[in-house]
Design an enzyme around this catalytic site. Structure first.
Site, PDB file in Angstrom:
ATOM      1  N   HIS A  27      -9.119   2.689  -2.362  1.00 14.78           N
ATOM      2  CA  HIS A  27      -7.634   2.683  -2.354  1.00 14.78           C
ATOM      3  C   HIS A  27      -7.332   1.651  -3.093  1.00 14.78           C
ATOM      4  O   HIS A  27      -6.970   0.322  -3.074  1.00 14.78           O
ATOM      5  CB  HIS A  27      -7.368   1.780  -0.707  1.00 14.78           C
ATOM      6  CG  HIS A  27      -6.186   1.206  -0.345  1.00 14.78           C
ATOM      7  ND1 HIS A  27      -5.015   2.162  -0.713  1.00 14.78           N
ATOM      8  CD2 HIS A  27      -5.766   0.205   0.091  1.00 14.78           C
ATOM      9  CE1 HIS A  27      -4.082   1.377  -0.681  1.00 14.78           C
ATOM     10  NE2 HIS A  27      -4.048   0.449   0.085  1.00 14.78           N
ATOM     11  N   CYS A  80       0.690  -1.207  -0.093  1.00 14.96           N
ATOM     12  CA  CYS A  80      -0.131   0.053   0.010  1.00 14.96           C
ATOM     13  C   CYS A  80       0.783   1.413   0.130  1.00 14.96           C
ATOM     14  O   CYS A  80       0.271   2.187  -0.170  1.00 14.96           O
ATOM     15  CB  CYS A  80      -0.946   0.124   1.068  1.00 14.96           C
ATOM     16  SG  CYS A  80      -1.936  -1.490   1.181  1.00 14.96           S
ATOM     17  N   CYS A 104       0.362   2.700   6.499  1.00 14.01           N
ATOM     18  CA  CYS A 104       0.829   1.546   6.795  1.00 14.01           C
ATOM     19  C   CYS A 104       0.643   0.651   5.536  1.00 14.01           C
ATOM     20  O   CYS A 104       0.232   0.925   4.502  1.00 14.01           O
ATOM     21  CB  CYS A 104      -0.143   0.725   7.815  1.00 14.01           C
ATOM     22  SG  CYS A 104      -1.828   0.730   6.974  1.00 14.01           S
TER      23      CYS A 104
END
Length: 436
Positions: A392, A99, A422
């Site tokens: 996302h 991510c 994160c």
């Protein structure tokens, strides 16, 4: 303890971010259904260059990322160069940091700028949760390789006879950590329990995210950083994120059942990020190169930090680990920041990191620091909403956050901003940005 590390070239040039752009983000199997990430990447880079009016030959490097990679296009960066009319000699390579992938892409281009090997580059990422590499079982894969080596039809039939019906079932991409087997939502449940984060707190943060994102769109704050796209069958434009629930109420969130721990859990589909398709990119240059071209930078990269922790327990604490390091390298404190933008993978994860940034005990006993990083001021935090609302697309989120934060800093007259996330594998990323 680290010291301040100025991000400048050998000539003293700052690292300028001159522009940024993204596609609208689309929930899985909606507006971008059937469009692979490489095509989304081409869309955004092509439009970014067209809007910036920067000659293609000025861009000397493109670093791009994709988390859910397609076997037929393993180097998405090079495919973007070849598919957008960029100079064919442009250096291009791909990165992956889950991510935090576009954080890594930005850092790589910045390092090339500081080393003096380039003066301008593009960084970004794209992902599609609608076009996935659907695989086959391990047994079928092995037999297919053996069949390719078999010499006779009889040998091939004998190999196929070993298969059972279950071996023929398609295998979608794993949604769990390779090393632990834990899903991201399982880790979010761990964090909710470890840090005493209630369902009500999670739902409230998710609701806040959607309300602020909806307001940002309504006020026109995102218009200059999100392009209009046309997807097959090319009848309707798609220009705004389609996950944002501007009309939802807190009562709506309370209706959903837990998605991971069905009996005792608090993490739901509504207080988590959805699977999303999209792409985002930024153009970076040395400050002097931007001046030569008559470009006014959006802002500057002041510092960055990447961290890693164990994956078995509460592994989504990347912001709590990477933020103090990035601030230290920038020579700043949390109180010096005008904006804080934290990736909202889950409301539980976000609230846990906020809690630990203000924890003296965590700073002392875990980080080995004398004092807590600082209490997060709600008036500075995710002021335009976050990933729970926008969605996302894994590799694109960092570039979205960077562009969004710099635009908002400029609207507020400048200052410093933090973007932090994160990532799978216990990874963390943080960057300090500056706008004038």
């Amino acid at each position: 303890m680290s010291q301040a590390l100025p991000l400048v070239t050998r000539q003293g040039d700052r690292i300028a971010i001159v522009s940024g752009l993204r596609t609208p983000f689309a929930r899985q199997a909606t507006a971008f259904h059937g469009i692979p990430a490489v095509e989304l990447g081409k869309m955004v880079v092509g439009e970014l260059l067209a809007r910036s009016e920067i000659p293609a030959e000025v861009i000397e490097q493109l670093v791009f990322g994709q988390v859910v990679q397609m076997p037929e296009a393993p180097n998405i960066a090079r495919e973007i160069v070849l598919g957008t009319g960029m100079n064919v000699h442009t250096d291009a390579y791909s990165v992956s940091r889950a991510c935090a992938t576009s954080f890594q892409a930005v850092a790589n281009v910045a390092e090339s700028l500081m080393a003096g090997t380039i003066r301008a580059g593009i960084a970004g990422g794209a992902d599609s949760s609608s076009v996935l590499p659907i695989g086959v079982s391990k047994k079928l894969a092995r037999i297919l390789v053996d069949v390719n080596k078999a010499r006779t039809t009889g040998q091939k039939l004998k190999l196929f006879s070993r298969l059972r019906l279950r071996d023929l079932m398609p295998v979608p991409p794993a949604v769990a950590e390779y090393s632990t087997g834990l899903r991201m939502g399982d880790t979010a449940e761990q964090m909710a329990k470890t840090y005493g984060i209630t369902r009500e707190q999670q739902d409230a943060l998710a609701h806040r995210s959607h309300q602020r994102a909806a307001q940002a769109w309504a006020e026109g704050k995102l218009a200059d950083e999100v392009m209009t796209t046309y997807a097959p069958p090319y009848k309707e434009p798609f220009s705004e994120d389609n996950n944002i629930r501007g009309n939802s109420t807190l009562a709506d969130y309370a209706k959903l059942r837990p998605a991971f721990d069905r009996q005792h859990g608090t993490v739901t589909a509504a207080n988590s990020t959805p699977l999303t398709d999209g792409a985002a990119a930024v153009i970076l240059m040395t400050e002097s190169r931007a001046k030569e071209l008559g470009l006014a930078p959006l802002g500057y990269l002041r510092s960055y930090a990447f961290t890693a922790i164990d994956v078995w327990q509460d592994m989504l604490l990347g912001p709590a680990w990477s933020t103090p390091l990035a601030l230290e390298r920038a020579g700043l404190t949390l109180a010096d920041l005008s904006l804080i933008d934290m990736h909202e993978a889950f409301a539980a994860q976000t609230l846990a990191n906020i809690q630990l940034l203000g924890s003296e005990r965590f700073a002392r006993d875990v980080l080995g620091r004398a004092h807590a990083t600082g209490e997060v001021d709600d008036s500075k935090f995710n002021v335009l909403g976050g990933s729970i609302a926008y969605g996302h697309p894994f590799a694109a989120t960092g570039a979205r956050m960077i562009t969004q934060t710099l635009h908002e800093l400029r609207r507020r007259g400048g200052g410093f901003g933090l973007v932090t996330a994160c990532a799978a594998g216990g990874l963390g990323a943080a960057m300090v940005l500056e706008a004038e």
